[in-house]
Design an enzyme around this catalytic site. Structure first.
Site, short mmCIF file in Angstrom:
data_model
loop_
_atom_site.label_atom_id
_atom_site.label_comp_id
_atom_site.label_asym_id
_atom_site.label_seq_id
_atom_site.Cartn_x
_atom_site.Cartn_y
_atom_site.Cartn_z
CB SER A 15 49.89 51.42 57.56
OG SER A 15 49.20 51.72 59.01
CB THR A 62 54.21 50.12 62.47
OG1 THR A 62 53.87 48.78 62.16
CG2 THR A 62 54.49 50.77 61.12
CE LYS A 66 55.00 47.80 66.71
NZ LYS A 66 53.90 46.79 66.84
CG ASN A 87 51.61 50.62 70.00
OD1 ASN A 87 51.57 51.14 70.98
ND2 ASN A 87 50.50 49.97 69.38
CB ALA A 128 60.83 34.17 71.82
N GLY A 129 59.83 37.03 69.53
CA GLY A 129 60.36 38.21 69.12
C GLY A 129 59.62 39.38 69.74
CB ALA A 131 54.97 40.02 67.56
CB THR A 153 65.74 30.70 68.49
OG1 THR A 153 65.68 30.87 67.02
CG2 THR A 153 67.37 30.78 69.23
CE LYS A 156 64.69 35.61 69.30
NZ LYS A 156 64.50 35.72 67.95
P1 ATR Z 1 58.62 40.35 65.43
O1 ATR Z 1 58.79 41.85 65.85
O2 ATR Z 1 57.43 40.05 64.31
O3 ATR Z 1 58.02 39.62 66.79
P2 ATR Z 1 60.95 39.19 65.36
O4 ATR Z 1 61.50 40.13 66.56
O5 ATR Z 1 61.96 39.15 64.35
O6 ATR Z 1 59.79 40.16 64.67
O7 ATR Z 1 60.56 37.83 65.80
C1 ATR Z 1 60.12 36.99 64.88
C2 ATR Z 1 59.63 35.48 65.66
O8 ATR Z 1 59.04 34.72 64.45
C3 ATR Z 1 60.60 34.85 66.20
O9 ATR Z 1 60.12 34.31 67.32
C4 ATR Z 1 60.97 33.87 65.09
O10 ATR Z 1 61.69 32.62 65.51
P3 ATR Z 1 63.20 32.99 66.09
O11 ATR Z 1 63.48 33.27 67.36
O12 ATR Z 1 63.70 31.30 66.14
O13 ATR Z 1 63.99 33.54 64.90
C5 ATR Z 1 59.82 33.46 64.53
N1 ATR Z 1 59.79 33.15 63.30
C6 ATR Z 1 60.15 33.50 62.11
N2 ATR Z 1 59.86 32.63 60.88
C7 ATR Z 1 59.69 31.43 61.50
C8 ATR Z 1 59.47 30.27 60.98
N3 ATR Z 1 59.58 30.01 59.72
N4 ATR Z 1 59.30 29.31 61.96
C9 ATR Z 1 59.35 29.33 63.12
N5 ATR Z 1 59.49 30.66 63.86
C10 ATR Z 1 59.63 31.73 62.96
#
Ligand code: ATR
Length: 273
Positions: A15, A62, A66, A87, A128-129, A131, A153, A156
């Site tokens: 960090s 972090t 979160k 955060n 859609a995670g 972040a 996905t 989401k």
């Molecule tokens: P964060 O807190 O960093 O957002 P997260 O909640 O695990 O972590 O979300 C990760 C995001 O990156 C999701 O949108 C994930 O897509 P899915 O919802 O389909 O899992 C996306 N992601 C991660 N690796 C990916 C890849 N190789 N290709 C496309 N999307 C990816």
């Protein structure tokens, strides 16, 4: 007496927050000490408790804590409650105040540092995670013409759009969820990569024409060129990584804790150098 703060994460050793806050403290003559604290994966709550007992005044949170910080907070700011994640924690006699400065950090970096207005633009948010959730409302507040959320996905992305529609705060912005293959034939002025695909050097399946002329490609990751940034650079988009966002979210946390707004430009410049 020196006030203590820290960033809590797992892992946390890479960090940059301690360096950023130390730079802010020097610049504004604030007497603070900012540390890194590694919490065990099952020990976030205990870590926060012992920090409060030790007299810490606040903490940044972090990965991967979160959501836990959100649940642990006694009070939430509106932007933390919109983001569904925290955060920034402020410790007081009244308990834990949870805030989220990530979204405002992204918006300030794009709008102020990169001088790229968001209002009226066509914006694509990829991911859609957590972040992506964290920056959705602050982007919508800038009143883009259109916001598309694209995610591997689709469900989401659809549920993020549904939540926005239910809240009804952003009726003037067209908000849609797409699968990657639906992006064919669409062009955007601002594309924000909020996925973690860069961590594994994975390429996102974006169509050739996704960047409008003079588009901005923004990756929330920093430290090296991700496949998304390379793809964008090769298609002549303006490319930015997430370093500016990192410094801006830290500045907002610093302001929340200290009531003083540090200058971010010299800190961003020194990290780039
Ligand atoms: P964060 O807190 O960093 O957002 P997260 O909640 O695990 O972590 O979300 C990760 C995001 O990156 C999701 O949108 C994930 O897509 P899915 O919802 O389909 O899992 C996306 N992601 C991660 N690796 C990916 C890849 N190789 N290709 C496309 N999307 C990816």
């Amino acid at each position: 007496m020196t006030d203590r703060y820290a960033v809590i994460g797992n892992p946390v050793e890479h960090s940059k927050s301690p360096l950023i806050h130390a730079a802010f403290a020097r610049q504004t003559a604030q007497d603070i000490l900012y540390e890194r604290i590694l919490a065990p994966l099952d020990g976030f709550v205990a870590t926060v408790r012992s920090m409060r007992e030790a007299g810490f005044k606040g903490a940044n949170v972090t990965v991967p804590f979160k959501l836990e910080a959100f649940r642990l907070s006694d009070q939430l700011t509106e932007r933390a409650s919109d983001a569904g994640a925290v955060n920034t924690l402020t410790f007081s006699d009244h308990g834990l105040l949870g805030d989220n400065t990530d979204g405002v950090g992204l918006v300030r970096d794009i709008r102020d540092n990169l001088a790229f207005g968001i209002a009226g633009k066509r914006v694509l948010l990829i991911g859609a995670g957590g972040a992506a959730e964290g920056v959705l409302h602050p982007i919508l507040e800038q009143q883009p013409a259109l916001l598309v959320i694209a995610n591997r996905t689709l469900d989401k992305a659809l549920s993020m759009v549904k939540k926005v529609e239910e809240q009804g705060d952003f009726r003037y912005v067209s908000v849609n969820a797409y699968a990657f293959e639906d992006l064919e034939g669409q062009a955007f002025d601002i594309i924000v990569n909020a996925t973690s695909a860069g961590l594994t050097d994975s390429q996102l399946p974006l169509p050739e024409g996704v960047f409008a002329p003079d588009a901005l490609a923004y990756d929330m990751m920093y430290g090296r060129e991700t496949p998304f940034m390379k793809f964008a650079r090769e298609r002549h988009a303006m490319v930015a990584d997430g370093l500016g966002m990192l410094v801006e979210q830290a500045a907002e946390s610093f302001y929340l804790w200290r009531g003083v707004r540090p200058q971010t430009a010299p800190v961003i410049a020194s990290f780039r150098a």
